[in-house]
Design a protein around this motif. Structure first.
Motif, PDB file in Angstrom:
ATOM      1  N   PHE A 191      49.043  -8.362  40.935  1.00 31.03           N
ATOM      2  CA  PHE A 191      49.626  -8.245  39.626  1.00 31.03           C
ATOM      3  C   PHE A 191      48.965  -6.995  39.189  1.00 31.03           C
ATOM      4  CE2 PHE A 191      51.810 -11.990  40.779  1.00 31.03           C
ATOM      5  CZ  PHE A 191      53.336 -11.628  40.577  1.00 31.03           C
ATOM      6  N   HIS A 192      47.387  -7.148  39.210  1.00 31.53           N
ATOM      7  CA  HIS A 192      46.563  -6.305  38.341  1.00 31.53           C
ATOM      8  C   HIS A 192      46.953  -4.820  38.879  1.00 31.53           C
ATOM      9  CE1 HIS A 192      43.266  -5.133  35.983  1.00 31.53           C
ATOM     10  NE2 HIS A 192      43.023  -4.184  36.891  1.00 31.53           N
ATOM     11  N   ALA A 193      46.909  -4.498  40.242  1.00 35.93           N
ATOM     12  CA  ALA A 193      47.116  -3.278  40.790  1.00 35.93           C
ATOM     13  C   ALA A 193      48.308  -2.719  40.540  1.00 35.93           C
ATOM     14  CB  ALA A 193      46.595  -3.258  42.240  1.00 35.93           C
ATOM     15  N   GLY A 194      49.280  -3.408  40.068  1.00 34.81           N
ATOM     16  CA  GLY A 194      50.825  -2.872  40.156  1.00 34.81           C
ATOM     17  C   GLY A 194      51.466  -3.147  41.383  1.00 34.81           C
ATOM     18  N   ARG A 195      51.597  -4.447  41.792  1.00 38.54           N
ATOM     19  CA  ARG A 195      52.431  -5.036  42.874  1.00 38.54           C
ATOM     20  C   ARG A 195      52.227  -4.292  44.033  1.00 38.54           C
ATOM     21  NH1 ARG A 195      56.869  -8.178  41.306  1.00 38.54           N
ATOM     22  NH2 ARG A 195      56.324  -8.988  38.925  1.00 38.54           N
ATOM     23  N   THR A 196      50.983  -4.250  44.633  1.00 37.47           N
ATOM     24  CA  THR A 196      50.616  -3.835  46.028  1.00 37.47           C
ATOM     25  C   THR A 196      49.864  -4.714  46.795  1.00 37.47           C
ATOM     26  OG1 THR A 196      50.028  -2.046  47.446  1.00 37.47           O
ATOM     27  CG2 THR A 196      49.062  -2.201  45.191  1.00 37.47           C
ATOM     28  N   PHE A 197      50.143  -4.786  48.014  1.00 36.45           N
ATOM     29  CA  PHE A 197      49.272  -5.842  49.064  1.00 36.45           C
ATOM     30  C   PHE A 197      48.564  -4.660  49.707  1.00 36.45           C
ATOM     31  CE2 PHE A 197      52.357  -9.032  48.041  1.00 36.45           C
ATOM     32  CZ  PHE A 197      51.376 -10.226  47.586  1.00 36.45           C
ATOM     33  N   ASP A 198      48.591  -3.273  49.742  1.00 39.43           N
ATOM     34  CA  ASP A 198      48.203  -2.573  50.551  1.00 39.43           C
ATOM     35  C   ASP A 198      46.504  -2.482  50.298  1.00 39.43           C
ATOM     36  OD1 ASP A 198      46.963  -0.150  51.617  1.00 39.43           O
ATOM     37  OD2 ASP A 198      48.755   0.923  51.356  1.00 39.43           O
ATOM     38  N   ILE A 199      45.797  -3.212  51.283  1.00 36.99           N
ATOM     39  CA  ILE A 199      44.269  -3.192  51.365  1.00 36.99           C
ATOM     40  C   ILE A 199      43.611  -1.962  51.094  1.00 36.99           C
ATOM     41  CG2 ILE A 199      42.192  -4.126  52.525  1.00 36.99           C
ATOM     42  CD1 ILE A 199      44.242  -6.068  53.881  1.00 36.99           C
ATOM     43  N   LEU A 200      44.105  -0.906  52.003  1.00 40.98           N
ATOM     44  CA  LEU A 200      43.266   0.194  51.852  1.00 40.98           C
ATOM     45  C   LEU A 200      43.578   1.051  50.340  1.00 40.98           C
ATOM     46  CD1 LEU A 200      43.911   2.038  55.383  1.00 40.98           C
ATOM     47  CD2 LEU A 200      41.881   0.655  54.446  1.00 40.98           C
ATOM     48  N   ASP A 201      44.586   0.795  49.781  1.00 40.96           N
ATOM     49  CA  ASP A 201      45.116   1.303  48.381  1.00 40.96           C
ATOM     50  C   ASP A 201      44.114   0.560  47.285  1.00 40.96           C
ATOM     51  OD1 ASP A 201      46.299   2.406  46.395  1.00 40.96           O
ATOM     52  OD2 ASP A 201      47.979   1.456  46.305  1.00 40.96           O
TER      53      ASP A 201
END
Lengths: 510, 645
Positions: A191-201
């Protein structure tokens, strides 16, 4: 859909081939034990062969993810099926495929009940393990991470020793509690990162120090249990002791590597400042684990328990190297993870060999085995020496680099950790003496030396021990770029100004 | 120049052949492979020595062993005068002892295994002396330690033998602990671990101090002393000397090769090799000199009262190694290496003679049960007598020249403790002569004190054993002639060849004494040597009742010496037993069981028997459900994937 240089989804193939094999086993009637074993072995060998192009086709000149597969999966939640390997993870995939073959070979005759379910568990285990090392999407990662628990729980709880149920539940609860905290961490991050599960991102962004601090510890809970770090290590001796040989081998060789892998893949690049600030705590825990684990080995009377506690000590070296946060320490740490997988895996395989003959784990029941089983004795001494870090074996390269890195980062930590190699020589040589030397114990007279199947199981490990010991460049070469990149991230990542908070926190902790 | 590589790799090849095929194919012919290999190394070593005398040196990497960040180490070779001399010592002794072993080990059912280990040892020792960086040195260092472990514990069914092997390895690890940290500090200081750049830059750090574990210390002293820790372990100096006497559990050829002539001298070699570092620290040199002096005196006093043939010689070795360190500590590295080289011959000879005696006595080691062996085994007697004369410092023999060189350097050199260690060295020379001849008289003279059966069985050893004795005897007599001091050589036109040869590597400290003083030092050392022999003759030949009387008269002192100052008992009481006690009663009993486990098991039960509920569910058929669940998850994932393709 992104495809990779191999022209086919090699990582997916590696993950799902064993699973498909497990499904195939389901279809085979349980009376055809030989067929079941043959299918399981063939599948594991096939997976190993498929994994070999990773070794030869890997580009060592870049830290970027390779063999990438990326595919939208659950778009609503922005979940992707995202796989890839870099210099840190690739060797673990290879280790997993090799270890699975050996685990199946060593179980060939010793597993007699629920044969079908056993091999199904082992194969599913393999798929999940490879998945953990390949996953680049947090959701996917978590699925594999948890999926791994089930077959391991079964391996211990169903095919283990007399106290297996206690050990299995202990293992399950420990790991579960850690994992749940990590899950919370993953969701917060999402949630903090704006809904992403992309580990590298996620690993290229900066987070406020407070958030880093809490998430570091949430992830720490999951990884520290797996490593296992002091003081959450007490599940390991029970799990190892009660597990069947294959379970111990997989546990030692691959499963407990995932904790340290987690530190490298997540804790450090995601929370670089927190990782830096927590270094003193991590180094302290590592040194305690090294000495504590080693000293406690001196009082063990059970073969498997001794090797289990030695794992605590050796994994202490790994975390020491990783948190030294310099090239030698980190490369040594990663190499030592591989080494520990090979050596401790091999030691458990070896114990399995003799346990199949005597059905006792008590050291006192042995003695003079070298006169009865000379070939076995010479294989075992190779692993013993690798375990105590004799130059020309793999253990030496890893420990040397770790201690050099550790000493560079923190003199007292390096010096204290180095005492571990004295005690290590003490307990391993004492073990070897009590089992192999001195007068031949009546319980071991007339035992047959290793047979062809057992020899084939142990020989790859002997080769790897010397290969890494004499020409480690083959393996260290994979890591250089990825480690350089990671250290850069740890040392420069994070918002400016936050370092001051880091300092205060570390001061409070000290 | 690449044929030099064969020097270590021939024995390695022999090891591999023997360990793989020795048992099934070679069997009682296993020695051929080993002997041919080591003899080949010897031939090349001689050629190398000739090349080096012609001014050639070599510093070449074979391949990069480890590379990580700025750290790099390779398998690489340095051949200079110091290496060349060590090569000769190692390959000569090793070849002769290989040959001797064919006789000594004849009929042993581990014959191939024995020769495999000997080859492996030779390989590691050669890698050690030929290294061009500290990492490879460390490889050889640990490698010889491993072979020592294997060979001490060769008769592994004997508890005492396997105990001794283990003890040797672990005690050495204590020393290597410091050695390893020394290598780290070298790397952090110089950014490299190769000899050449390290030694050439050492001077730049001569006055630098660093913080080590919270203390400000002189950098070069720190490095030198850390490296010296390794030497203390490997060369059995106090306080880590305890393993060497026990190491006599190994077969006698092993005692001669590893625990007298070569491996144990590696510590001296290390100090000499690192002389550019040691020379920058007066403190470190003083520690080296005093450690050597104290150890040599300490071991010599123990040697006075022991009855075990091999242990007497073992204590003599510890004592002579102390002598070599004493030399290095006063800056006379050449004298130390010179003594290492002569000692290799006469000490290997002493051990092999002891082996010959054991062979005749069916393994008996107690010299109180021997006597009068002279007439039964004349070759053994004469060679052992000459070796003893050599170690006692009788003029003209090898030991005389090297010992005299050390004493003179200590006396005349600039070291602040020079006069002190000279005094103790002279005392040791007296004690050495005494116990060496006590051994000779009790073993070979007088009447036989063993059983009738033993007496009936007494015989000289076979040719394969006596020929190496005679060849080593040549070394014990003549090996010192390359280092004849100017005082004697001047008028005869003979140089001190070894000092000149070593000068480029080890330097040559100028003494500040006059010819008169040098003559005095020499005469004193000769006099105490003869006095020692004379006293032994008096006590064991003329008044054989005297030793017993003295032992009862001074029973306290005798007991302390006989029990080796109780050092083993002390270590057991303050290190070994407490550690195991803590492991058993604190770590397992309290920390793991009471504290950590209590918390772990306590948390779930605090949540209201949650775990008990869980246990009830999970001991049933849950594994079936779980399995299906896992399979289900993966199948769903697979389906979703397929759909999106």
């Amino acid at each position: 859909m992104e495809t990779n240089s191999m022209g086919f989804p090699i990582l997916s193939a590696l993950i799902f081939l064993p699973v498909a094999g497990a499904v195939l086993l389901l279809l085979i009637p349980r009376s055809k034990e030989m067929l079941i074993k043959a299918v399981a072995l063939s599948v594991s060998i096939l997976a190993f062969i498929i994994s070999l192009p990773l070794f030869s086709g890997f580009n060592k000149a870049t830290h970027a993810m390779q063999f990438v597969e990326r595919q939208a999966w659950i778009p609503t939640w922005n979940i992707t099926y995202y796989l890839g390997l870099d210099g840190i993870s690739i060797l673990f995939v290879l280790l997993s495929t090799l270890i699975t073959i050996l685990s199946i070979l060593i179980s060939w005759e010793s597993i007699k009940n629920k044969v079908k379910e056993f091999y199904i568990s082992v194969l599913i285990m393999e798929g999940a393990m490879i998945g953990v090392f390949c996953a680049l999407d947090f959701f996917l990662f978590y699925i594999f991470w948890e999926a791994m628990l089930i077959p391991m729980y079964l391996l211990i709880g169903v095919w283990g020793g007399p106290n297996r149920v206690y050990a299995a539940i202990k293992f399950f609860l420990y790991t579960l509690v850690g994992s749940v905290l990590m899950l919370v961490g993953i969701i917060v991050l999402y949630f903090h990162a704006g809904r992403t599960f992309d580990i590298l991102d996620l690993a290229t962004r900066t987070y406020p120090y407070q958030l880093q601090f809490w998430l570091f510890w949430a992830f720490f809970a999951a990884f520290a249990v797996k490593v296992p770090m002091f003081p959450v290590h007490t599940w390991l001796p029970d799990a190892h002791t009660e597990a069947p040989t294959a379970g111990s081998v997989i546990l030692a060789a691959v499963l407990i590597k995932m904790g340290a892998y987690g530190f490298l893949r997540f804790s450090m690049p995601l929370f670089p400042e927190a990782a830096r600030a927590m270094t003193p705590a991590m180094l302290t825990l590592s040194v305690i684990a090294i000495i504590y684990g080693a000293v406690i080995c001196l009082a063990q009377t059970d073969l498997k328990r001794l090797i289990a506690y030695s794992s605590v000590s050796h994994m202490g070296f790994v975390t020491l190297g990783i948190f030294a946060l310099n090239t030698q320490g980190m490369e040594g740490g990663i190499l030592q993870m591989i080494n520990h997988g090979i050596v401790t895996g091999a030691l458990f395989l070896s114990v399995g060999v003799i346990y199949d003959r005597t059905h006792t784990r008590q050291i006192a029941d042995y003695g003079g085995v070298a006169s009865v089983m000379p070939v076995y004795a010479s294989l075992f001494i190779v692993f013993t020496l690798a375990s105590i870090g004799l130059p020309s074996t793999n253990g030496f390269i890893g420990e040397f680099l770790i201690l050099l890195g550790g000493f560079t980062a923190n003199q007292p930590a390096g010096v204290l950790a180095a005492t571990g190699i004295i005690i290590g020589a003490g307990y391993m040589l004492w073990l070897y003496q009590r089992v192999f030397f001195m007068e031949t114990n009546a319980k071991v007279t007339g035992l047959a030396d290793v047979n062809m199947r057992e020899l084939v199981t142990l020989l790859p490990m002997v080769i790897l021990v010397f290969w890494i010991g004499i020409y480690p460049d083959t393996f260290l070469g994979f890591m250089h770029e990825s480690v350089r990149h990671l250290i850069e991230r740890v040392n420069t990542g994070g918002a400016p100004g936050a370092t001051t908070i880091a300092k205060t926190v570390s001061e409070i902790l000290q | 120049m690449n044929y030099y590589l064969l020097i270590p790799f021939l024995p390695l090849a022999a090891f591999l052949i023997n360990i793989l095929f020795g048992k099934s194919l070679l069997k009682e012919n296993a020695h051929w492979v080993a002997i041919l290999a080591v003899a080949g190394s010897w031939v090349i070593s001689v050629a190398t020595l000739i090349d080096v005398m012609g001014g050639k040196t070599l510093n070449q990497d074979l391949y990069t062993w480890v590379s990580s960040g700025g750290f790099k180490a390779s398998v690489g070779f340095l051949i200079d005068p110091l290496t060349a001399v060590m090569l000769i010592v190692v390959t000569t002794c090793s070849t002769l002892i290989h040959i001797y072993s064919t006789g000594y080990m004849h009929g042993d059912n581990g014959y191939y295994r024995f020769f495999s280990y000997l080859s492996l040892f030779t390989f590691c020792m050669l890698m050690l002396v030929m290294a061009n960086n500290f990492m490879q040195l460390y490889f050889g260092w640990e490698g010889v330690g491993l072979c020592s472990y294997f060979l001490i514990g060769y008769y592994f069914n004997k508890k005492s033998a396997s105990d001794a092997g283990k003890k040797a390895f672990i005690v050495n690890r204590f020393g290597d602990f410091g050695f390893g940290i020394g290598i780290f500090v070298i790397f952090l200081t110089f950014g490299t671990i190769y000899y050449e750049p390290v030694f050439s830059q050492a001077g730049a750090f001569a006055t630098k101090t660093v913080n080590f574990l919270g203390y400000d210390v002189h950098l070069m002293t720190l490095i030198a002393l850390l490296l010296f820790c390794g030497s203390i372990g490997k060369s059995a100096q106090m306080p880590l000397h305890v393993w060497l006497p026990d190491a006599m559990e190994g077969p006698t050829p092993v005692s001669a090769l590893i625990h007298a002539a070569t491996m144990v001298t590696a510590g001296v070699f290390l100090v000499a090799r690192c002389s550019p570092i040691f020379s920058l620290s007066e403190t470190a040199l003083m520690v080296v000199a005093l450690t050597g002096a104290i150890t040599s005196l300490f071991a010599a006093t123990i040697g006075l009262v022991q009855n075990d043939l091999k242990r007497i010689i073992a204590y003599s070795t510890v004592s002579q190694l102390g002598y070599m360190f004493l030399a290095c500590g006063v800056g006379a590295y050449t004298a130390g290496i010179f003594h290492l080289y002569t000692h290799a011959f006469f000490k290997a000879l002493l051990f092999l003679c002891a082996g010959s005696v054991m062979h005749a006595m069916s393994g008996e080691l107690d010299i109180q049960k021997m006597g009068g062996l002279k007439k039964h085994m004349p070759i053994t007697y004469w060679t052992m007598l000459i070796a003893s004369l050599s170690i006692a410092g009788v003029p003209g023999l090898a030991g005389f020249f090297s010992k005299d060189e050390i004493l003179w350097m200590a006396y005349s050199g600039p070291s602040p403790v020079g006069k002190l260690v000279w005094l103790s060295g002279t005392l040791v020379a007296f004690l050495t002569a005494f116990y060496s001849f006590r051994l000779i008289f009790l073993t070979f003279h007088g009447k036989f004190r063993g059983t009738h059966e033993q007496e009936h069985h007494l015989h000289e050893s076979p040719k394969s054993m006596t020929i190496p004795l005679m060849l080593l005897c040549v070394g014990a007599v003549a090996s010192g002639w390359v280092g004849i001091p100017a005082l004697i050589g001047e008028n005869l036109g003979i140089h001190n060849y070894i000092a000149e040869f070593m000068k480029p590597v080890l330097g040559h400290p100028e003494g500040h004494g006059t010819h008169g003083e040098e003559m005095m030092v020499m005469l004193v050392s000769v006099a105490v040597g003869f006095a020692g022999i004379g006293l032994a003759y008096f006590m064991y030949m003329m008044r054989p009742d005297l030793p017993g009387k003295l032992a009862t008269q001074f029973s306290g002192a005798y007991k302390v010496l006989f029990n080796k100052y109780y050092v083993d008992e002390l270590y057991s009481a303050i290190i070994v037993r407490p550690t195991i006690w803590i492991a058993r009663n604190i770590l397992i009993g309290v920390t793991d069981a009471r504290i950590i486990e209590a918390i772990v098991n306590g948390v779930p039960s605090a949540i209201g028997g949650f775990s008990r509920q869980l246990r009830k569910v999970q001991t049933g058929f849950l594994h079936h459900y779980a399995l299906i669940m896992a399979a289900g998850v993966l199948i769903v994932m697979g389906l979703m994937l397929m759909r999106s393709w």
